[in-house]
Design an enzyme around this catalytic site. Sequence first.
Site, short mmCIF file in Angstrom:
data_model
loop_
_atom_site.label_atom_id
_atom_site.label_comp_id
_atom_site.label_asym_id
_atom_site.label_seq_id
_atom_site.Cartn_x
_atom_site.Cartn_y
_atom_site.Cartn_z
N SER A 107 -7.11 7.06 2.19
CA SER A 107 -7.42 5.72 1.71
C SER A 107 -6.45 5.34 0.58
O SER A 107 -6.24 6.11 -0.35
CB SER A 107 -8.85 5.70 1.20
OG SER A 107 -9.14 4.42 0.75
N GLY A 108 -5.87 4.15 0.68
CA GLY A 108 -4.96 3.67 -0.36
C GLY A 108 -3.53 4.12 -0.15
O GLY A 108 -2.67 3.87 -0.98
N ASN A 157 -8.63 2.26 -3.76
CA ASN A 157 -7.89 1.13 -3.22
C ASN A 157 -8.74 -0.12 -3.42
O ASN A 157 -9.91 -0.14 -3.07
CB ASN A 157 -7.65 1.39 -1.72
CG ASN A 157 -6.81 0.30 -1.08
OD1 ASN A 157 -6.54 -0.73 -1.69
ND2 ASN A 157 -6.41 0.52 0.14
N SER A 160 -9.75 -1.54 0.34
CA SER A 160 -9.79 -0.40 1.25
C SER A 160 -10.50 -0.77 2.56
O SER A 160 -11.58 -1.37 2.53
CB SER A 160 -10.54 0.73 0.55
OG SER A 160 -10.65 1.81 1.40
N SER A 161 -9.89 -0.44 3.68
CA SER A 161 -10.56 -0.73 4.96
C SER A 161 -11.64 0.31 5.16
O SER A 161 -11.37 1.51 5.08
CB SER A 161 -9.58 -0.65 6.13
OG SER A 161 -8.28 -0.91 5.70
N GLU A 389 -9.76 13.54 5.72
CA GLU A 389 -10.40 13.26 4.44
C GLU A 389 -11.01 14.55 3.95
O GLU A 389 -11.85 15.15 4.63
CB GLU A 389 -11.44 12.17 4.60
CG GLU A 389 -11.43 11.24 3.42
CD GLU A 389 -12.28 10.00 3.65
OE1 GLU A 389 -11.73 8.91 3.55
OE2 GLU A 389 -13.47 10.15 3.92
N1 ADP Z 1 4.71 -1.01 1.53
C1 ADP Z 1 4.03 -1.40 0.47
N2 ADP Z 1 4.62 -2.15 -0.47
C2 ADP Z 1 3.95 -2.55 -1.57
N3 ADP Z 1 2.65 -2.23 -1.81
C3 ADP Z 1 2.00 -1.48 -0.92
C4 ADP Z 1 2.64 -1.04 0.26
N4 ADP Z 1 1.75 -0.32 0.95
C5 ADP Z 1 0.59 -0.33 0.25
N5 ADP Z 1 0.74 -1.03 -0.89
C6 ADP Z 1 -0.28 -1.25 -1.93
O1 ADP Z 1 -1.30 -0.30 -1.81
C7 ADP Z 1 -2.56 -0.90 -1.61
C8 ADP Z 1 -3.36 -0.11 -0.60
O2 ADP Z 1 -2.79 -0.21 0.67
P1 ADP Z 1 -3.65 -0.25 1.99
O3 ADP Z 1 -2.72 -0.50 3.10
O4 ADP Z 1 -4.81 -1.15 1.87
O5 ADP Z 1 -4.17 1.24 2.03
P2 ADP Z 1 -5.02 1.90 3.18
O6 ADP Z 1 -5.17 0.93 4.27
O7 ADP Z 1 -4.23 3.09 3.55
O8 ADP Z 1 -6.28 2.27 2.52
C9 ADP Z 1 -2.24 -2.28 -1.09
O9 ADP Z 1 -3.25 -3.20 -1.47
C10 ADP Z 1 -0.93 -2.61 -1.78
O10 ADP Z 1 -1.18 -3.07 -3.08
MG MG Z 2 -6.77 0.20 5.07
#
Ligand code: ADP
Ligand code: MG
Length: 1081
Positions: A107-108, A157, A160-161, A389
């Site tokens: 996550s994150g 996060n 977070s999804s 996880e």
């Molecule tokens: N390629 C990227 N460039 C800039 N920020 C990113 C990038 N990937 C993730 N982030 C940052 O990290 C946060 C968490 O990413 P997210 O894709 O929601 O994580 P996950 O889906 O793996 O839990 C995002 O809200 C964003 O702020």
């Molecule tokens: Mg996600």
Amino acid sequence: MEVKTSLLDNMIGVGDMVLLEPLTADSFLENLRNRFDHNEIYTYIGSVVISLNPYRSLPIYTPDKVEEYRNRNFYELSPHIYALADEAYRSLRDQDKDQCILITGESGAGKTEASKLVMSYVAAVCGKGQEVNKVKEQLLQSNPVLEAFGNAKTVRNDNSSRFGKYMDIEFDFKGDPLGGVISNYLLEKSRVVKQPRGERNFHIFYQLLSGASDETLKKLKLERDFSKYNYLSLDSAAVNGLDDAANFRTVRNAMQIVGFMEDELHSVLELVAAVLKLGNIEFKHESRCNGIDESRIKDKNDLKEMCELLGIEQSVLERAFSYRTVEAKLEKMSTTLNVAQAYCARDALAKNLYSRLFSWLVTRINESIKAQTKARHKVMGVLDIYGFEIFEDGDNSFEQFVINYCNEKLQQIFIELTLREEQEEYVREGIEWTNIEYFNNAIICDLIENNQNGILAMLDEECLRPGTVTDETFLDKLNTICGEHQHFESRLSKNSKFLTDHSLPHNCFRIQHYAGKVLYRVEGFVDKNNDLLYRDLSQAMFKANHNLMKQLFPEGNPAKVNLKRPPTAGFQFKASVGTLMKNLQTKNPNYIRCIKPNDKKTPHIFTDSLVRHQVSYLGLMENVRVRRAGYAFRQPYEPCLERYKMLCRRTWPHWRGPAREGVEVLMGDLQVPHEEFSYGRSKIFIRNPRTLFFLEERRRQCLRDLATLIQKIYRGWKCCSRFLLLKKSQVVVAAWYRRYAQQKKYQQIKSATTVVQSYTRGWQARKLLRELKYQKKCEKAATTIAAYWHGTQVRREYRKFFRANAGKKIYNFAIQRIAQKYFLGLKSSLPSMSPIDKSWPVRPYVFLDGVHSELRRIFHLWRCKKYRSEFTSEKKAVFEEKLEASELFKDKKTLYPSSVNQPFKGDYLEISKNPKYQKLSSTVDEKVLLADVVNKINRANGKGTARIFLLTKKNFILADQKTGQVKASVPLPDVTSVSVSTQSDGFFALKLREGSASAVKGDFLLSSEHLIELITKLHHVGVTAADQEQLNVDISDEFLVQFKQDKVCVKFIQTPPKNGNGASCKRRNNRLLEVSVPLTV
Ligand SMILES: Nc1ncnc2c1ncn2[C@@H]1O[C@H](COP(=O)(O)OP(=O)(O)O)[C@@H](O)[C@H]1O
Ligand SMILES: [Mg+2]
């Protein structure tokens, strides 16, 4: 010419982990850190992309970057997620291979962002057009909707999804998107009723309360204040950088774009509101007479509002929270619920309601985005799901268990597909297949999913078994059945290895996943697997007068009572994972492994331990090993030859034959050991990265030498051409200089010659001139002598006639000359034409004295005449008046000289224009000759009173100065004489004819500042009028004035000069008024 670049150019660390030498966890980590520190967040393992979350926006997702990566080969540019997306999209479009993009990570780590990047890249490079754009827009806008309902702020996060998502995007043969299908996995529904500290519930709740209009909230019977709702934890309601209200509008908008109707949207919001209301329902004990505790609803207001919202009969729901009906085959039994059970039932309802709503949303979105045509299509799947996880403190539960199971399955596919691909490539290239050593995790998958003795099957069996079932009985069962499995560890397993292992608590079991050991706590496994919702509640929900609600709880339909238990959560998950795997297996996989560099969500921080942990459980080292098991590196012959041809004389600079032969020559020449590489059909396979680096190093050196060579030749050429240029220039400069010097010399000689010539000519000319002058002089002298001689002779002859008349003639002539000269001189020196100009030229000769003064007199008369002739009649009158004044007063009164240069204005009061005197002027019908203010002297005290004095042709008038009222009007014939003094005062007495009508009041003694003018005008009227006698003007320092009966003497005496007032009058006695006049200096 297009510049061919390579991943190997300007590499920071190594861009492809397959090339890492030596391959250890430390070097792996060091390489990642090195690249991360240089903003290189992407690194390859073969075709797998590792992505480190930068936690800040990097300028690497611009449209320019999209163009850069578009249609380029995977290894041509530095690692980027776009390279993977491009590769996937092109092989889908051009080679007709369905693709899937598997994104994993904790996550994150950036999974969701990565999936959005892939989708946006594909949207940017695929076809355009109105219809296509609409499809793209709908596919992209499904994201915000799902994120609002499925994402939440967690500690790791902010967005977070909380569900796994798989989306199939469908394309037509041209590569244009047609539509898509979304599948969701395992929404974390426990979050609806309870959130860990520092975390929030799903975004939609906060968005609704902050963003909806007051009217909407009223309809939904909600209040804006978060603190009013039990299900919304308070400590982290507001999140930095998250604008819930704005996001609510975005979500509404996205739902409209995706195709939700207004009433559907409203129904969805009603259910969201219902969940919030549900959370506020609270229960209390009520003891019944049979001694059993029963639960009752505390405050029915929320229940009532919720029932109104959903159209449920309140009593039905109330009952469902207090009783539970158990139906066996024929019997129906009702038991009461205690308070704890009631709360459980409430939460179960909320969780079910929300998760079913979420699934419904996914189905509804799918309906909108599904491809409209039935034509055959290609598919690109994007999987955004939790990676492994592992909670360090052993706090792993059922959710982690299923997630990790899913990851094991994904690893299976990875191994299977990677190896399969590897093998296929070897066959294609005609290379002998050598067996690859790697760890196959099929055995772990079997431990979990085996239908007979897998852990999930055990759990289901336990849940369905009659009798008391607890988490402990489940663990016992595992201990007996799986105890001997080599990847299963438990304190009490048959295999007594772990009896003394204190890191393994009694209520836990441990599985050795391919990515590491994970300790699971059995607590909650049974309940979570059962996921029970009492039938009374689902029936109550079905009875709701709410369309969407009815759809969500179909099992509540009494017509379809199904006594069978619903499938367990584990079973459902296993089935959906199975379907997913089947789906993925038919596709060409592309992996994105996301890594979180730190726990603080901040940029620039790289926490070694955290990354090391992820590298290990994502199995990245495994990835590299599998990738390197055969040949670490392969490259088609053409680019290989192009890259390394400078390493061999025979291939440099051009190889004329086929590329493969060129590469063979090259490798032979470089003496690379034979076991280090193999020749495939179109590619060379290099077993060890060392070999590649050896080639690269040689290439680098060679490039340096080549650069030196090129530099050398270039410098030589440059110097040579510069020298030639200088030489050529020197000739030109010399030629020009010589020409210039010669020209200058020639000019000098020429001018010198001219000078010499001119001197010579001058000398010659002067000599000639001298001679000629001499000649002329001689001639002149001869002539003079001759003339004198002739003169002498003539004079001698005429002397006797000459002497008699000469004196007189000479005298006359001289006089004539002098007179002529005098007149001409006088003409030019005449004085000005002004009659008062007294100047006159000086007399030149005494004998001209008479003429001179006569001429002066004539000239004066003449210019006076000239002057007069220029007079106008008015001016003439003025002068005549002045003349008259002069005749009257000159040399008689001291005041006169001061009046000479004062113009006689006459009307000093502007009587006809001044509105003040309008009345007065209207009483006078003749032309006013003089209007002025005079002082009328009072006989009694000698003081003056101001009066207006008007003079016309017939009479004079005295009037009051202020009112303009006429005091006296005297016809002029009645005035006999006027008396004034000889001095500089302005007093005068007007004497009236004795016996006339005007004389009754006596004479007037007045004083005026314009005395001279006044008397002159008065006198003039008398002179010009035929019917009047001429006025006498007496000038003496003593005269008599007749006041009524008495005669008074007015006497003027001189006083020494003083400042200020002029003359002043004083009464001395009855018969004497004395006027003292200061002497003027
Ligand atoms: N390629 C990227 N460039 C800039 N920020 C990113 C990038 N990937 C993730 N982030 C940052 O990290 C946060 C968490 O990413 P997210 O894709 O929601 O994580 P996950 O889906 O793996 O839990 C995002 O809200 C964003 O702020
Ligand atoms: Mg996600």
